[in-house]
Structure formats: C-alpha cells, structure tokens
Design a protein around this motif. Sequence first.
Motif, PDB file in Angstrom:
ATOM      1  N   GLU A 118       0.452  -1.309   0.274  1.00  0.00           N
ATOM      2  CA  GLU A 118       0.087   0.027  -0.442  1.00  0.00           C
ATOM      3  C   GLU A 118       1.310   1.199  -0.052  1.00  0.00           C
ATOM      4  O   GLU A 118       0.528   2.087  -1.057  1.00  0.00           O
ATOM      5  CB  GLU A 118      -0.864  -0.416   1.327  1.00  0.00           C
ATOM      6  CG  GLU A 118      -2.280  -1.117   1.012  1.00  0.00           C
ATOM      7  CD  GLU A 118      -3.061  -1.337   2.282  1.00  0.00           C
ATOM      8  OE1 GLU A 118      -3.118  -0.807   3.334  1.00  0.00           O
ATOM      9  OE2 GLU A 118      -3.594  -2.085   2.404  1.00  0.00           O
ATOM     10  N   THR A 119       1.886   1.291   0.522  1.00  0.00           N
ATOM     11  CA  THR A 119       2.985   2.317   0.341  1.00  0.00           C
ATOM     12  C   THR A 119       3.582   2.491  -0.596  1.00  0.00           C
ATOM     13  O   THR A 119       3.505   3.942  -0.792  1.00  0.00           O
ATOM     14  CB  THR A 119       3.953   1.763   2.047  1.00  0.00           C
ATOM     15  OG1 THR A 119       3.321   1.751   3.115  1.00  0.00           O
ATOM     16  CG2 THR A 119       4.655   3.198   1.730  1.00  0.00           C
ATOM     17  N   LEU A 120       3.668   1.281  -1.053  1.00  0.00           N
ATOM     18  CA  LEU A 120       4.119   1.787  -2.346  1.00  0.00           C
ATOM     19  C   LEU A 120       3.461   2.473  -3.783  1.00  0.00           C
ATOM     20  O   LEU A 120       4.062   2.813  -4.285  1.00  0.00           O
ATOM     21  CB  LEU A 120       4.685   0.075  -3.313  1.00  0.00           C
ATOM     22  CG  LEU A 120       6.625  -0.445  -4.357  1.00  0.00           C
ATOM     23  CD1 LEU A 120       6.971   0.914  -4.514  1.00  0.00           C
ATOM     24  CD2 LEU A 120       5.812  -1.441  -4.645  1.00  0.00           C
ATOM     25  N   GLU A 121       2.334   1.523  -4.151  1.00  0.00           N
ATOM     26  CA  GLU A 121       1.285   2.398  -4.605  1.00  0.00           C
ATOM     27  C   GLU A 121       0.972   4.060  -4.274  1.00  0.00           C
ATOM     28  O   GLU A 121       0.470   4.490  -4.600  1.00  0.00           O
ATOM     29  CB  GLU A 121      -0.294   1.161  -4.123  1.00  0.00           C
ATOM     30  CG  GLU A 121      -0.260  -0.288  -4.720  1.00  0.00           C
ATOM     31  CD  GLU A 121      -0.117  -0.161  -6.016  1.00  0.00           C
ATOM     32  OE1 GLU A 121      -0.322   0.787  -7.160  1.00  0.00           O
ATOM     33  OE2 GLU A 121       0.386  -1.233  -6.539  1.00  0.00           O
ATOM     34  N   GLN A 122       0.792   4.219  -2.757  1.00  0.00           N
ATOM     35  CA  GLN A 122       0.724   5.435  -2.618  1.00  0.00           C
ATOM     36  C   GLN A 122       1.507   6.365  -3.099  1.00  0.00           C
ATOM     37  O   GLN A 122       1.935   7.460  -3.953  1.00  0.00           O
ATOM     38  CB  GLN A 122       0.980   5.546  -0.904  1.00  0.00           C
ATOM     39  CG  GLN A 122      -0.758   4.919  -0.040  1.00  0.00           C
ATOM     40  CD  GLN A 122      -0.755   5.244   0.909  1.00  0.00           C
ATOM     41  OE1 GLN A 122       0.457   5.645   1.825  1.00  0.00           O
ATOM     42  NE2 GLN A 122      -1.567   4.672   1.505  1.00  0.00           N
TER      43      GLN A 122
END
Length: 90
Positions: free
Chosen positions: A51-55
């Motif tokens: 999720e952090t990578l996507e954000q």
Amino acid sequence: MKHENVKLGIPDQEGQLRIMFSKGGPRAGAGRKGFGVTKKISLTLSQELWETLEQRSTSLNCSRSETVRDIIEAFFLHDSGDKDVQPNAD
C-alpha cells in the motif's frame, strides 16, 4: 481503402510475407528506446508495504517499476561509499 496504400513486403527479420501500409506501422528502430536490461522478479511484501508503494507511485505519478527502481538506485548510491554489498550468508 485505396489499393495504392497497401503493398506486400518482406520484413527485415526472418518471417512471413506481410501486408505493409504506406503510412505508419512497424519500422526498424521505431519506438521507445530501452535503457537497461529487463529481468522479471517476484517480490513478497506485507500488505502495508504494498500500500505504501502504491501510494508513493501515485503521488509521484509513476509506475511501481519506476518507484522500485528509484528506491534500489537510491540505496546503492547512498550505500556505495560505506561498504561493498555482500551476498546474504543465510
């Protein structure tokens, strides 16, 4: 379609006879130029890290691949002066 816009051609690479159009279509040397070697990998991360990578990718308006590449390049640029990267001995 007008007949003068279509011709038969033999591709530069070995292959079958193909219909070629006088405008557009594949051309030798056309397209985006590569800048490195592509190797596919499988990466397992926690859901939170994904999720952090996507954000991060969304906020930078770039792909996951670009984000991961930037992270890896930053790591090696930062780490290169400290020590040599050694394989994991586990």
